[in-house]
Design an enzyme around this catalytic site. Structure first.
Site, PDB file in Angstrom:
ATOM      1  N   CYS A  47      49.814  -0.086   1.020  1.00 36.21           N
ATOM      2  CA  CYS A  47      48.359  -0.244   1.008  1.00 36.21           C
ATOM      3  C   CYS A  47      47.737   0.133   2.344  1.00 36.21           C
ATOM      4  O   CYS A  47      48.395   0.163   3.366  1.00 36.21           O
ATOM      5  CB  CYS A  47      47.997  -1.716   0.781  1.00 36.21           C
ATOM      6  SG  CYS A  47      48.349  -2.326  -0.856  1.00 36.21           S
ATOM      7  N   CYS A  51      42.838  -3.129   2.011  1.00 32.32           N
ATOM      8  CA  CYS A  51      43.020  -3.298   0.565  1.00 32.32           C
ATOM      9  C   CYS A  51      42.517  -4.672   0.097  1.00 32.32           C
ATOM     10  O   CYS A  51      42.823  -5.698   0.701  1.00 32.32           O
ATOM     11  CB  CYS A  51      44.495  -3.152   0.200  1.00 32.32           C
ATOM     12  SG  CYS A  51      44.775  -3.356  -1.575  1.00 32.32           S
ATOM     13  N   CYS A  78      49.261   2.103  -3.621  1.00 31.14           N
ATOM     14  CA  CYS A  78      48.576   1.060  -4.376  1.00 31.14           C
ATOM     15  C   CYS A  78      47.441   1.674  -5.180  1.00 31.14           C
ATOM     16  O   CYS A  78      46.773   2.593  -4.725  1.00 31.14           O
ATOM     17  CB  CYS A  78      48.026   0.038  -3.372  1.00 31.14           C
ATOM     18  SG  CYS A  78      46.771  -1.055  -4.018  1.00 31.14           S
ATOM     19  N   CYS A  81      43.648   0.342  -3.468  1.00 20.18           N
ATOM     20  CA  CYS A  81      43.073   0.903  -2.231  1.00 20.18           C
ATOM     21  C   CYS A  81      43.373   2.396  -2.083  1.00 20.18           C
ATOM     22  O   CYS A  81      42.882   3.038  -1.159  1.00 20.18           O
ATOM     23  CB  CYS A  81      43.558   0.129  -1.013  1.00 20.18           C
ATOM     24  SG  CYS A  81      45.333   0.177  -0.767  1.00 20.18           S
TER      25      CYS A  81
END
Ligand SMILES: [Zn+2]
Length: 358
Positions: A47, A51, A78, A81
């Site tokens: 991330c 995030c 992810c 994000c």
């Protein structure tokens, strides 16, 4: 099986950075976006610091300077994000740079610029604040500067142009570590103790090129006339490393470096594995941002790294750059246009600059 595989994973940041990064992760600090990524061992996802997802446990978290490093160790981006995409704020600033760089008018106001970028004024302000650490007032002042726009036209990044015109924020908490720099933190002791370095030499029109590398990346690029002399210099620089001939390893890196020596634009990323102080690293990263075909002065670099008075230290950091060409220290000249020095000979510096300008 799975567990054993996970335990082998290693983060690529220093312990000091780690503490800072964990704090930024807890705070979802958008200013840290781009400076590092965190990866979660339990979900196998990586991330951005900002995030919105729930925070992982500390013991499940690893930090990486670049997303490539996270991906190489098997982490997936992810979905919330989207760390593998360019953040909206960066896109806005890039677009603003294009508009400003193409426009010859003297002054632009923020509202007008926002309109041409295609975002709301507030979004433009927010993007600049995040990416360049500018207050709206500073941004407005910079936009009125002819010099700022001239730099952008010449191909500087917004951040470079801001620093050069005196608006760069020196209070940024995080050092930007652009993914393309691929610089790994120094984990080695003095003299390269613990490093296993392999080297090879190749011919170029500037003479012999010695390329030395570890498993993690390129650690030395020297230019000269005699191969033996370059190998001797390598041994003197890394007195405590294990140094052996490469026997055909990393030929693609060598090809890339020779091509750049001939003036070609970069075609592939070159991971670096360097021993460096934090200051040297900042200077070298700044050098990598100098667009091909252009030069900077030592004082511009000093301002860009937030130490406007450290001009001599910058010159020293340039002189001790172990990876010529890849970290283009040849693009730094004196304020009066004089080429200053070059460890590998002034005529090589001159020819490099000529080729890159061509
Ligand atoms: Zn995320």
């Amino acid at each position: 099986m799975m567990n054993a595989q996970i335990q082998e994973r290693e983060q690529t940041v220093s312990p000091r950075a780690e503490a800072l990064y964990w704090q930024a992760t807890l705070e979802r600090d958008t200013r840290a976006d781009g400076a590092f990524f965190f990866a979660v061992k339990s979900t196998q996802v990586y991330c951005r610091p900002s995030c919105p997802a729930r925070r992982p446990l500390r013991k499940n978290t690893l930090f990486f300077s670049t997303r490539r490093e996270a991906e190489q160790q098997g982490f997936r981006p992810c979905r919330r994000c989207k760390p593998n995409e360019i953040p909206a704020a960066v896109r806005i600033v890039q677009r603003a740079a294009q508009v400003l760089g193409s426009d010859v008018d003297e002054a632009v106001n923020i509202a007008e610029l926002a309109r041409r970028v295609g975002v709301k004024t507030e979004a433009l302000r927010r993007a600049f604040r995040q990416q360049a650490g500018l207050t709206p007032k500073e941004l407005a002042a910079a936009l009125r500067l002819r010099k700022f726009k001239k730099l952008l036209r010449e191909g500087s990044s917004i951040t470079d142009a801001l620093y050069a015109t005196g608006y760069g924020s020196s209070s940024r908490v995080y050092e930007r570590s652009d993914a393309h720099l691929g610089m790994t933190p120094a984990t080695y002791q003095k003299g390269g103790k613990g490093m296993k370095i392999r080297y090879t030499t190749a011919k170029s029109s500037l003479g012999q090129v010695l390329v030395a590398a570890t498993e993690r990346g390129v650690s030395a690029v020297y230019l000269g006339d005699a191969t033996e002399k370059l190998v001797k210099e390598l041994r003197e620089e890394y007195t405590r490393a294990e140094i052996t001939p490469a026997n055909g390893a990393f030929t693609q890196w060598v090809e890339e470096i020779v091509a750049r020596t001939e003036g070609s634009a970069p075609r592939r990323e070159l991971p670096l594995d360097l021993q460096a102080t934090a200051f040297q690293r900042r200077v070298w990263q700044e050098l990598q941002r100098i667009p091909r075909g252009t030069t900077r002065t030592y004082s511009q670099i000093a301002r860009a790294v937030g130490k406007p008075r450290a001009v001599r230290a910058v010159a020293r950091a340039c002189a001790t750059n172990p990876v010529s060409i890849v970290v283009p220290c040849h693009r730094v000249v004196r304020a009066d246009g004089n080429l200053a020095g070059y460890r590998w000979g002034l005529s090589r510096k001159e020819r490099l600059l000529e080729r890159e300008r061509a």
